[in-house]
Design a protein around this motif. Structure first.
Motif, PDB file in Angstrom:
ATOM      1  N   ILE A  90      -9.578  77.365  14.275  1.00  0.00           N
ATOM      2  CA  ILE A  90      -9.869  76.890  15.640  1.00  0.00           C
ATOM      3  C   ILE A  90     -11.143  76.060  15.552  1.00  0.00           C
ATOM      4  CG2 ILE A  90     -10.256  77.548  18.040  1.00  0.00           C
ATOM      5  CD1 ILE A  90      -9.068  80.287  17.369  1.00  0.00           C
ATOM      6  N   GLU A  91     -11.121  74.868  16.112  1.00  0.00           N
ATOM      7  CA  GLU A  91     -12.251  73.948  15.960  1.00  0.00           C
ATOM      8  C   GLU A  91     -12.619  73.318  17.300  1.00  0.00           C
ATOM      9  OE1 GLU A  91     -13.387  69.822  13.540  1.00  0.00           O
ATOM     10  OE2 GLU A  91     -11.365  70.654  13.447  1.00  0.00           O
ATOM     11  N   GLU A 121      -7.679  84.428  20.776  1.00  0.00           N
ATOM     12  CA  GLU A 121      -8.992  83.971  20.322  1.00  0.00           C
ATOM     13  C   GLU A 121      -9.345  82.639  20.966  1.00  0.00           C
ATOM     14  OE1 GLU A 121     -12.627  84.080  18.154  1.00  0.00           O
ATOM     15  OE2 GLU A 121     -11.194  85.554  18.909  1.00  0.00           O
ATOM     16  N   SER A 122      -8.351  81.774  21.203  1.00  0.00           N
ATOM     17  CA  SER A 122      -8.618  80.500  21.862  1.00  0.00           C
ATOM     18  C   SER A 122      -9.053  80.702  23.307  1.00  0.00           C
ATOM     19  CB  SER A 122      -7.375  79.610  21.809  1.00  0.00           C
ATOM     20  OG  SER A 122      -7.050  79.286  20.485  1.00  0.00           O
ATOM     21  N   ALA A 126     -12.532  79.466  24.596  1.00  0.00           N
ATOM     22  CA  ALA A 126     -12.533  78.550  25.743  1.00  0.00           C
ATOM     23  C   ALA A 126     -13.506  79.031  26.806  1.00  0.00           C
ATOM     24  CB  ALA A 126     -11.125  78.428  26.320  1.00  0.00           C
ATOM     25  N   ALA A 127     -13.511  80.342  27.075  1.00  0.00           N
ATOM     26  CA  ALA A 127     -14.427  80.893  28.072  1.00  0.00           C
ATOM     27  C   ALA A 127     -15.878  80.704  27.652  1.00  0.00           C
ATOM     28  CB  ALA A 127     -14.116  82.368  28.286  1.00  0.00           C
ATOM     29  N   GLU A 128     -16.141  80.744  26.338  1.00  0.00           N
ATOM     30  CA  GLU A 128     -17.518  80.552  25.853  1.00  0.00           C
ATOM     31  C   GLU A 128     -18.028  79.141  26.128  1.00  0.00           C
ATOM     32  OE1 GLU A 128     -17.908  81.537  21.773  1.00  0.00           O
ATOM     33  OE2 GLU A 128     -17.660  83.697  22.077  1.00  0.00           O
ATOM     34  N   ASP A 152      -4.491  89.823  21.339  1.00  0.00           N
ATOM     35  CA  ASP A 152      -3.982  90.408  22.580  1.00  0.00           C
ATOM     36  C   ASP A 152      -4.490  89.586  23.761  1.00  0.00           C
ATOM     37  OD1 ASP A 152      -3.143  91.900  24.703  1.00  0.00           O
ATOM     38  OD2 ASP A 152      -3.910  93.812  23.953  1.00  0.00           O
ATOM     39  N   PRO A 153      -3.725  88.555  24.200  1.00  0.00           N
ATOM     40  CA  PRO A 153      -4.167  87.742  25.350  1.00  0.00           C
ATOM     41  C   PRO A 153      -4.405  88.589  26.591  1.00  0.00           C
ATOM     42  CG  PRO A 153      -2.335  86.669  24.211  1.00  0.00           C
ATOM     43  CD  PRO A 153      -2.455  88.040  23.620  1.00  0.00           C
ATOM     44  N   CYS A 154      -3.617  89.651  26.785  1.00  0.00           N
ATOM     45  CA  CYS A 154      -3.798  90.501  27.971  1.00  0.00           C
ATOM     46  C   CYS A 154      -5.178  91.155  27.967  1.00  0.00           C
ATOM     47  CB  CYS A 154      -2.707  91.566  28.026  1.00  0.00           C
ATOM     48  SG  CYS A 154      -1.033  90.894  28.149  1.00  0.00           S
TER      49      CYS A 154
END
Length: 672
Positions: A90-91, A121-122, A126-128, A152-154
């Protein structure tokens, strides 16, 4: 509870990327965006029309980046584009800032899908990217697949919901089954977002547009019933008495500016808890609001958020607006044309072209009025009566319309009647050169949407194409990109090609050798050496044929039977092959006559005789890497002469291959 929506069809496009995220805070807070693009291996899957998802995604992302508000800070992440099977791939390809659309679009076009799909993880990364100064955020996940990295997206959505920042996560599923879309519903249910299921490019674009509208104009968060508090201070407003319908206007204000107080515009006499367009007073004075696309008396109000009291109100009148358009009366089908326009240029207003008498909310090719006048539109690849329209984005109202007629277009292509298989050839063409039109070569009778090697017509005439490495009847076609319609076609015949090889021997292990060749020299064809009987797609040391003849190749380290091959890059087909043996061959050294100290040593020898090889004199017990006392190049021929060492004793003659360093032969002799 998340709201579920079936397919939408709102904004024009062909297809959106397989998966990306957009984070956008509502207008009341600092709005930011985070675009997370799925560049995993599934992006190479083909869609209807035999075009890959990544090809379509690149075009749509390009349009999206040019169409979005350039004043909205944006960060871009991508995953799966660097390494296969790596869930950490992821970049952040663009950090949070105001972005240049052209530069960013080029970065996205450079992505090469190949890896995994780490959705959880994305989401976290993204939230960061959301600045701490943002008051709220909307995360939009658009995906054609589920998590492949055991994340676990949930659980990530649950953690987002627990943060102090109000984050809504929306999910737009593209091509997902009912079961798959439900597996992602936990993301929206835990954050209060919306869930969309789409099955076409238009539906996907519509869903994205809908979420964008929600993000741009969200409802204020419900507040708990306040405990009795001292009454807030009064406020004052200064607003123009008349405001053009749908336009942006300034509000100067004074007031308590308590937490989350806001300024809004509503119909005159509306209840105190009603609001439409609004801005938080925390943004300072003056503020900008967008008037409703309506007429008559309205009120601009200062609302105290804690008590919901109207602290100040000023009556304004919304006045009519008008627009005018000037476009060519006749437009060639599928072509780009200019539209001069005058109008209010309200936020996100646009110019579009649609069939005559189409509903007000219909649109095809369009451009935002914020891009100025004149604008360029692309006409549909169709014929007959159409309309160019000025549309107010807020209400989808047609403010101005001009009838136009789409007229036929034609094209002509001229290519050689016979083309050597796999070769590069030149095509002269005439045609409309509509945006992204192309010339291609395909098997005779192939469906209209099939293409192989192609070039865009924007590169001019003539163009160069590479023929397939095949034989028989083919067609060179001019294709209208927008509709995949074949506008012109010429039959051609692909003919056989041959090649020949001549290899200089012997070939010394680890050394170099020369290959003379003849052949088609198609783009990226190459000469290689491989073990005898190796598969056609095998290669070791190689050189491209565009370097000319002869070529120099590096020999394998291991002696044995090999083949030197001419290979057509496009198909990996072996066009010519020459068997060779890798080995030094017979090497011998012999001192003729006697050698005396300080005199001359006459050496008769047999061996490869290359310029790089040396005949050397060293001490009898010298190691293999010892520096020579005397030496001469083998290319001088046999016999050759060397100066004898200055002192008598036991010595050794050596035949050394200088490129590999290997000693191919040796002979002891005495200097008297």
């Amino acid at each position: 509870m998340a709201r579920f929506r079936q397919p939408l069809s709102l904004l024009p496009t062909t297809l959106l990327p397989t998966a990306f995220l957009l984070v956008a805070a509502p207008a009341m807070a600092e709005r930011v965006g985070v675009l997370v693009l799925d560049a995993s291996g599934s992006m190479w899957n083909r869609m209807d029309g035999d075009i890959t998802r990544i090809e379509v995604a690149r075009d749509v992302i390009d349009e999206y980046l040019h169409d979005r508000d350039p004043q909205l800070p944006l960060s871009v992440l991508a995953y799966g584009h660097n390494r296969r099977g790596d869930c950490g791939d992821i970049e952040v390809i663009a950090t949070m800032s105001l972005q240049d659309a052209d530069t960013l679009a080029e970065q996205v076009r450079a992505l090469n899908p190949q890896g995994m799909t780490p959705i959880a993880e994305s989401l976290r990364l993204a939230a960061e990217q959301i600045p701490r100064t943002a008051e709220a955020a909307d995360i939009i996940l658009v995906t054609d697949g589920l998590e492949t990295c055991e994340g676990d997206p949930c659980a990530v959505a649950a953690r987002l919901a627990e943060q102090g920042l109000a984050i809504r996560a929306h999910v737009v599923g593209f091509g997902l089954s009912d079961d798959e879309i439900q597996q992602l519903s936990c993301v929206t249910e835990q954050t209060g977002g919306e869930l969309f299921q789409t099955h076409s490019g238009a539906e996907l674009a519509g869903a994205l547009s809908r979420v964008e509208e929600v993000a741009a104009d969200p409802e204020p968060e419900p507040e708990p019933e306040p405990e009795p508090e001292p009454q807030p201070a009064e406020a004052t407003l200064n607003v123009p008495a008349e405001i053009p319908a749908g336009s942006e206007f300034e509000v100067s204000w004074e007031g308590p500016d308590d937490t989350r107080d806001y300024i809004t515009i509503v119909p005159a006499g509306a209840p105190e808890d009603v609001y439409e367009s609004y801005q938080r007073t925390g943004r300072g004075s003056p503020l900008s609001l967008t008037a409703p696309d309506a007429l008559g008396e309205h009120e601009v109000r200062y609302i105290h958020n804690d008590t919901k009291r109207v602290l100040a109100s000023q009556t304004v009148t919304l006045t009519p607006i008008s627009a005018a358009l000037q476009a060519p009366e006749e437009i060639p089908a599928g072509s780009e044309f200019e539209v001069d326009w005058e109008g209010p240029d309200n936020p996100r207003d646009y110019i579009t072209i649609v069939p005559a008498d189409a509903p007000e909310d219909a649109y095809e090719s369009y451009q935002r009025t914020s891009r100025g006048s004149p604008l360029s539109l692309t006409a549909p690849d169709a014929l007959g009566s159409y309309e160019v329209r000025y549309v107010v984005q807020q209400s989808k109202r047609v403010l101005a319309s001009q009838p136009v007629t789409l007229t036929p277009v034609s094209a002509h292509v001229k290519a050689p009647e016979e083309i050597p298989a796999g070769s590069e050839f030149t095509i002269e063409w005439e045609g409309p050169d509509n945006p992204r039109d192309y010339i291609t070569i395909v098997p005779a009778g192939a469906p209209e949407d099939v293409y192989e090697s192609y070039q865009r017509t924007s590169r001019g005439s003539p163009l160069s194409l590479t023929a397939p490495d095949a034989l028989g009847n083919y067609e060179v076609r001019y294709v209208v990109q927008q509709s995949r319609r074949v506008l012109a076609s010429q039959p051609v015949t692909l003919t056989p090609v041959t090649a020949s090889l001549m290899v200089s021997e012997p070939i010394v292990p680890g050394g170099e050798f020369e290959v003379k060749w003849q052949g088609p020299d198609n783009p990226r064809d190459y000469i290689t050496i491989v073990p005898a009987g190796a598969p056609e797609d095998a290669y070791e040391s190689y050189q491209r044929t565009n370097r000319g003849s002869p070529l120099t190749l590096a020999a394998p380290e291991a002696p044995g039977d090999y083949e030197v091959r001419y290979v057509i890059q496009q198909s990996r087909r072996v066009l010519a092959s020459e068997p060779v043996s890798v080995g030094a061959g017979e090497v011998s050294l012999n001192v003729e006559g006697s050698a005396e100290a300080g005199g001359v040593v006459n050496v008769a020898w047999q061996g490869p005789g290359r310029y790089e090889d040396f005949i050397q004199i060293v001490a009898a017990d010298a190691p293999d890497d010892a520096e020579a006392i005397r030496e001469a190049r083998a290319s001088q021929g046999s016999p050759l002469q060397l100066f004898a060492p200055p002192t008598a004793g036991e010595y050794e003659l050596r035949y050394r291959a200088s490129d590999s360093g290997e000693i191919l032969g040796r002979q002891q002799f005495q200097v008297k």
